[in-house]
Design a protein around this motif. Sequence first.
Motif, PDB file in Angstrom:
ATOM      1  N   ALA A  49      -7.879  -2.870  -8.598  1.00  0.00           N
ATOM      2  CA  ALA A  49      -8.708  -1.726  -8.675  1.00  0.00           C
ATOM      3  C   ALA A  49      -7.872  -0.503  -8.125  1.00  0.00           C
ATOM      4  CB  ALA A  49      -9.878  -1.945  -7.900  1.00  0.00           C
ATOM      5  N   ARG A  50      -8.284   0.718  -8.546  1.00  0.00           N
ATOM      6  CA  ARG A  50      -7.619   1.683  -7.884  1.00  0.00           C
ATOM      7  C   ARG A  50      -8.488   2.187  -6.677  1.00  0.00           C
ATOM      8  NH1 ARG A  50      -6.929   7.364 -11.688  1.00  0.00           N
ATOM      9  NH2 ARG A  50      -6.125   5.531 -13.031  1.00  0.00           N
ATOM     10  N   TYR A  51      -7.787   2.502  -5.658  1.00  0.00           N
ATOM     11  CA  TYR A  51      -8.568   3.012  -4.370  1.00  0.00           C
ATOM     12  C   TYR A  51      -7.875   4.135  -3.741  1.00  0.00           C
ATOM     13  CZ  TYR A  51     -10.892   2.227   0.149  1.00  0.00           C
ATOM     14  OH  TYR A  51     -11.459   2.340   1.439  1.00  0.00           O
ATOM     15  N   VAL A  52      -8.508   5.028  -3.336  1.00  0.00           N
ATOM     16  CA  VAL A  52      -7.975   6.361  -2.997  1.00  0.00           C
ATOM     17  C   VAL A  52      -6.550   6.682  -3.362  1.00  0.00           C
ATOM     18  CG1 VAL A  52      -9.204   6.315  -0.579  1.00  0.00           C
ATOM     19  CG2 VAL A  52      -6.873   5.181  -0.856  1.00  0.00           C
ATOM     20  N   GLY A  53      -6.613   6.525  -4.808  1.00  0.00           N
ATOM     21  CA  GLY A  53      -5.550   7.411  -5.505  1.00  0.00           C
ATOM     22  C   GLY A  53      -4.516   6.477  -5.742  1.00  0.00           C
ATOM     23  N   VAL A  62      -7.654   2.324 -15.614  1.00  0.00           N
ATOM     24  CA  VAL A  62      -8.714   2.942 -16.215  1.00  0.00           C
ATOM     25  C   VAL A  62      -9.367   4.151 -15.454  1.00  0.00           C
ATOM     26  CG1 VAL A  62     -11.197   2.602 -16.952  1.00  0.00           C
ATOM     27  CG2 VAL A  62      -9.336   0.773 -17.473  1.00  0.00           C
ATOM     28  N   GLY A  63      -9.227   4.145 -14.173  1.00  0.00           N
ATOM     29  CA  GLY A  63      -9.813   4.780 -13.163  1.00  0.00           C
ATOM     30  C   GLY A  63     -10.316   4.455 -11.846  1.00  0.00           C
ATOM     31  N   GLU A  64     -10.916   5.298 -11.338  1.00  0.00           N
ATOM     32  CA  GLU A  64     -11.411   4.660  -9.589  1.00  0.00           C
ATOM     33  C   GLU A  64     -13.011   5.037  -9.569  1.00  0.00           C
ATOM     34  OE1 GLU A  64     -10.419   5.675  -4.860  1.00  0.00           O
ATOM     35  OE2 GLU A  64      -8.888   6.087  -6.427  1.00  0.00           O
TER      36      GLU A  64
END
Length: 588
Positions: A361-365, A263-265
């Motif tokens: 999750a998304r983290y630093v890309g 979904v996004g960061e």
Amino acid sequence: MKRFTNITRLAAVILATIGTLNSCKPDLESLNGPSTGTFPANAKEAEMGLFGAYQNISTLDAASTPIWHVMDNITDIGYARPGTNYTSPITSAVTTDNALANKPWQVHYQTIARCHTVLDNLERIKSSMTDDDYGQLDAELRFIRAYCYSQLIELYGDVPLLTHAVDLNNSSVPRTPKAEIEQFLLEELTQIADKLPVSQAQYGNVRASRVAAYMLKARVALYAKRYAEAAEAANTAITLSSGVYDLTDFNSTVSYAGKDHTVGEPDLSNIYGHAGFKTSKEWIWVAEYNQTIPGNTHNQQYYSASRLGKGVCYWGPTQDLINTFQCTDGLPITESPLYDASKPFEHRDPRLDMYCARPHARYVGYQFEPATSFATVKNYWPVITGQAAAPASVSNADATNAYRSFSGYLWRKPINLADYATTSVSGVSDLNVGIFRFAELLLIYAEAKIEANELDNTVYDAINRIRHRAQMPGLPTGLSQAQLRTALRYERKVELADDGLRWYDLRRWGIANKVMNGYIYLNRDAKAWTKEVLTGFDENYTPIYNHTEAIKYFTTQKVVYKENKDELWPVPKSEMDANKQLTQNPGY
């Protein structure tokens, strides 16, 4: 591009000219510029000396990380890579030469000495300044000194109180009782506060303001359990803040909280990033860094980030903190019908994802997955930079590297996502670091009122402003003092996580002997767990574990806290050797 103020530039000039600005006078005065014998010769030099004192505060670090993002990682809510400097503070094994325990003493007294270099000679240039300019300069120097002492007494207890420079012939000074220093600080801050401008936002809030002075007074009074004074000072600071300082809403990425990497960061750059330190009204006082100045940088982002994100995973939240975050209905996870242990990050206080990085999750890309079952993960940088429409797949170093996250989680607060598009593996950064934040000011006020048993609507308003910013429901009305205390301690634990205040909270609340004895829980392998690992939360919002069940899923770090010892750090051995009047703290 970040716009820097002139504070660190001018500080570098003056420090290069007159060295360290310590209290020892050289035999010969410089022929090419100011020396400690003539400094300050004019208002400009005095201002440059002030900037030198501000800059020195920014040198207080550990593992190349500013101290404000270190301290929580030696408590129950944060964990550092195991090693002498960071494991010993949580196992009652700190020695008198421990680098982490020594550095605050050294840096704060260096900063105090720089203040005195100007303060002791300020009177002789008074006639060349306006009364307002003179009063403000004097007040800023005394504010910095007060901040340093406020930290020293919490870390070490009784410390030498110096109000003027001392030379080598008079350098042996006994310790002053902590209560006497607290009284000095409260009186000092009362005297200087109104000589400062309400805000110094034009300098990026790296210079002290009237609001900062009243906030420091409130914090000192709160820690001293002088609750009426703390509430009054905090209320003054809040009143002065109207139209100047306020909470900053999370940006649109808060909508990604509770969702996965596709979904996004979640991103805090509008508060904790370069843009946030420039424009957010939340920051009352900030430590400034500047890559153009030698030594005025840090490696915070390198030490904080994931392995895939050009970092070394040095610090991270514990499972204890992750379990603390309520569900979105305001109930703990042991009581909320929204909590599903098979999907433990859904329907949780959005601050879990805004402040921490967790599996899926998304983290630093990158897709962040500490579990070895994820051999590959998604790299979103081709999408972020516009080079591709879909993410690429990469080998999952965050699960295979021997020095991956030791807790299974990472912090979001100390990073600025945009920097990772260009930052080299060395991670050199000049991202500013916040010292005083409006959210803490509100919580100081609320706590002081609760402890004074003045349970009016202003207490609810202060706490609910923070909860509503986090998209959490307000507190139910009609709570008792004990219930409000629990609610307040929840907010301090989660809202101020990784701001560096938990170490002090555990001690001043008298709960460190309970919280830091036994185990803290970690989840380095990102295992799924069941509801049975927890039986509830205590009155301080500390999770209560079914240890037999919990160790089926979580790893542990044994923690030890010895009363009448671990309330304080030791006086550094080097200082004891130099100052024969110093005595050591109990237990060392």
